[in-house]
Scaffold this active site. Sequence first.
Site, PDB file in Angstrom:
ATOM      1  CG  ASP A  50       3.547  -6.583  -5.598  1.00  0.00           C
ATOM      2  OD1 ASP A  50       2.342  -6.349  -5.738  1.00  0.00           O
ATOM      3  OD2 ASP A  50       4.039  -7.717  -5.703  1.00  0.00           O
ATOM      4  CD  GLU A  89      -3.030  -8.696  -1.779  1.00  0.00           C
ATOM      5  OE1 GLU A  89      -2.530  -9.808  -1.488  1.00  0.00           O
ATOM      6  OE2 GLU A  89      -3.356  -8.395  -2.949  1.00  0.00           O
TER       7      GLU A  89
END
Length: 333
Positions: free
Chosen positions: A15, A233
């Site tokens: 991420d 997402e």
Amino acid sequence: MAKARYLFPKDYMADPSANVFNDRLYVYPSHDWDSGECFDDDGGHFQMRDYHVLSMDDIMEGEVTDHGVILDVDQVPWAEKQMWDNDVVEKDGKYYLIFSAKDYTGVFHLGVAVADKPEGPFIPQPAPIIGSYSIDPCAFKDDDGQIYVYFGGIWGGQLQWYRDNKLKPAASVGEEAKFNPTMLPEGDEDPIPSRVAKMSDDVLQFAEAPKPVIILGEDGKPLKASDPHRFFEASWMHKMNGKYYFSYSTGDTHLLCYAVGDNPYGPFTYQGVILEPVVGWTTHHSIVKYKGKWYLFHHDCVPSNDTTWLRSLKVAPLEVDENGKISTLKVED
């Protein structure tokens, strides 16, 4: 086919939120480790508990410096576990880390921690952002200095629990709350959108109620729940040539896509795929311009042999044409 660089093979991180501060490139990832938790659709096996920051001054070949732990879950009074994605934004010489974590009832919220330097350490606020929920914050600073936070993730990210910023009646709250596929739209229904909220002047709270981020198709109508390019997402925002580029992961269809709009709130019109599927269930990214070139930061699961909760950071040059069109990448090791 693009050649990607593994940024930090010494550890499992994911991420990546890439930002340029003081002419140096900083990457704020989540930190994977094998907690022994069983795999489930709620992401219970992702038990990340701290954040590091990496920095470099040559993205594809230079040395990567790990500045160590900048925030641990034990330092955050309201957070119990699962410190997922984060991002950092600067204002007036202060650095604000906006992160997601679960509270002691099993509900995700966004929190803020503050530092004097990009490499921290960061001091957390005692409570989460009022009215915040879900995961994957991206902190975007516009040319006028206004800061916006984009956020949201489906399934384990709990975004499907909310409508109009309130819990749906069918959503339970607490440690036993689990992903419920019956809460998701299907077929020609509208998909669940990402959210965006303007931040207060002190960058500690929302200055407004979060708004939906709508992605339109070529026909000018919102993409449907069945569309493989709808949002799932990993919101990211960057600006190029006066246009706002909203990019995101499609989750279970395994793509990174982007859409373009004329203002931070959208709507945004779908433009194409940025990254084809990588090894691993999904990926998560950021896009940044550094020393005149654009780069895509993301992760995959190649070194861990497709162990989805042990991911590794990668970066590849991003090709953008004179019209602002982003070329689709397929990366190789």
